[in-house]
Design an enzyme around this catalytic site. Sequence first.
Site, PDB file in Angstrom:
ATOM      1  N   TYR A 111      -3.956   7.064   4.807  1.00  0.00           N
ATOM      2  CA  TYR A 111      -4.494   6.713   3.497  1.00  0.00           C
ATOM      3  C   TYR A 111      -4.260   7.883   2.551  1.00  0.00           C
ATOM      4  CZ  TYR A 111      -7.886   4.829   0.105  1.00  0.00           C
ATOM      5  OH  TYR A 111      -8.501   4.344  -1.025  1.00  0.00           O
ATOM      6  N   ARG A 126      -9.063  11.165  -4.920  1.00  0.00           N
ATOM      7  CA  ARG A 126     -10.376  11.339  -4.285  1.00  0.00           C
ATOM      8  C   ARG A 126     -10.403  12.535  -3.337  1.00  0.00           C
ATOM      9  NH1 ARG A 126     -14.350   7.471  -4.470  1.00  0.00           N
ATOM     10  NH2 ARG A 126     -13.820   5.492  -5.448  1.00  0.00           N
ATOM     11  N   TYR A 134     -12.070  17.540   0.387  1.00  0.00           N
ATOM     12  CA  TYR A 134     -12.901  18.708   0.099  1.00  0.00           C
ATOM     13  C   TYR A 134     -12.307  20.003   0.666  1.00  0.00           C
ATOM     14  CZ  TYR A 134     -16.948  21.727  -0.598  1.00  0.00           C
ATOM     15  OH  TYR A 134     -17.762  22.740  -0.989  1.00  0.00           O
ATOM     16  N   LYS A 166      -1.486   3.431   3.363  1.00  0.00           N
ATOM     17  CA  LYS A 166      -2.148   2.819   2.210  1.00  0.00           C
ATOM     18  C   LYS A 166      -1.917   3.764   1.043  1.00  0.00           C
ATOM     19  CE  LYS A 166      -6.581   1.398   0.220  1.00  0.00           C
ATOM     20  NZ  LYS A 166      -8.053   1.333   0.385  1.00  0.00           N
ATOM     21  N   THR A 216     -13.641   3.705   1.847  1.00  0.00           N
ATOM     22  CA  THR A 216     -14.281   4.221   0.638  1.00  0.00           C
ATOM     23  C   THR A 216     -15.170   3.166   0.002  1.00  0.00           C
ATOM     24  OG1 THR A 216     -12.337   5.596   0.225  1.00  0.00           O
ATOM     25  CG2 THR A 216     -13.851   5.285  -1.605  1.00  0.00           C
ATOM     26  N   ILE A 265      -4.576  -3.478   0.516  1.00  0.00           N
ATOM     27  CA  ILE A 265      -5.938  -3.253   0.985  1.00  0.00           C
ATOM     28  C   ILE A 265      -6.759  -3.140  -0.285  1.00  0.00           C
ATOM     29  CG2 ILE A 265      -7.494  -1.766   2.303  1.00  0.00           C
ATOM     30  CD1 ILE A 265      -5.039  -0.852   3.931  1.00  0.00           C
TER      31      ILE A 265
END
Length: 325
Positions: free
Chosen positions: A139, A144, A113, A167, A50, A207
Amino acid sequence: MSHVENPFGQVLVALVTPFLADGEVDWVSVEKHIDDCINSGADGIVVTGTTGETSTLTDAEKLKLVEVAKSVSNGRAKVITGGGSNETAHAIELYKASEKAGADGVMIVTPYYNKPTQAGILTHFRMIADSTDLPVILYDIPGRTGVEIKYETILRLAKHPNILAIKDAKGDFSEVSRVLNQTDLMYFSGDDANVLPHLSIGATGLIGVTANIAAAPYRVIVDAVNNGDLKTATAQHMKLEPLVRAVMTHVPGTVSAKYILHGLGRISSPRVRLPLVGPEEWEAAIIEDELALVGAIEGLDLSNFKPDRNAAAGGALPKVAGTTR
C-alpha cells in the site's frame, strides 16, 4: 495487465468499521454491511485498513473483523486484512494471526511516522512477506505515511514470490505504466477519483472508500473495462463523480462514508473513534450539498437519505481504546 492469477478480486471495498454510539464495534452492523457490499457487487473486502480506523482498533478487534468477514462472505468474496504497523515485529505478529483467522490476503502499508529509508521499507516488506503464505498487496500512500515506495524499490519487491500487487494512492500514472511494463505486479487504484484512469492503463481493480456506499457502479466499470467497453465505463465514472467528491473531499473518507451510510439507514451509528470526529455543521452541510448533485446510480437510492448531524457530532473513546499487543 498482469499475467499472474488474481487472488484478491477486482472490486474491493475499503470497509468502514461500524461502531455503536459509545465507540464499541457494532458487530451486527459489521455483518450486515459486509453482506450489503458483497450483494452490491464487491468481490473483495478489505478490513482493518485506513478507512476501517485500524489505528484505533485493538488487535483482538482486528482479528475478529477478519473472522466475521470470512464467515459472512462464505466464499463469495476474498477477505484481505489491511491492519499493518510501523513496527515490523508487530506487523508480522498481526499478519500471522490474521492468516490463522482466515484472511485470504494481506495489505501492508508503508511504515508511517518513522520515515524509514528505502532500504528500511524494502526490509520491512520482505520480512512480512517472508512470514506469511498469503498473497501480499503493498500500500503506497505517501500522503499519509510521509514516505513513498520508490520505483526502484517496487522493482526489487516485485521479485518476492508472495508480493503480487500494489494499492496505489500516489497517482503517478507514468510510474504505474512503467511498473506494469516491467513486472507482473497487479495494481489496485487507491484513489476513488482515479479508478477509471488506473483501469484504463492496465490496473486490475480498485480498493475504494466510496464503494462502501455504492459498490454496484464500480462493478459495472470494472466489467465494462474487462470487456473493452470504455463508453459504459466512462458513463458510470461520470455518474459517480459527485458522490466521490462528497465522500473524499471535505473530511476524512471514513467520516463522510459513515455519515452517509448512517443517513441511509445502513449502519446504526455514524460514530468514529478519536482523534477522528464527525463532520462539523458546515462540513455536514457541504457533504449534503454534494449529495444533492448525485443523479441516478445503480443500487443507490439517496431519496431515503436522512442526515443526523447530532448523532455524528464528536468522536468516541471506547471502553478498551488503543492498539494492544
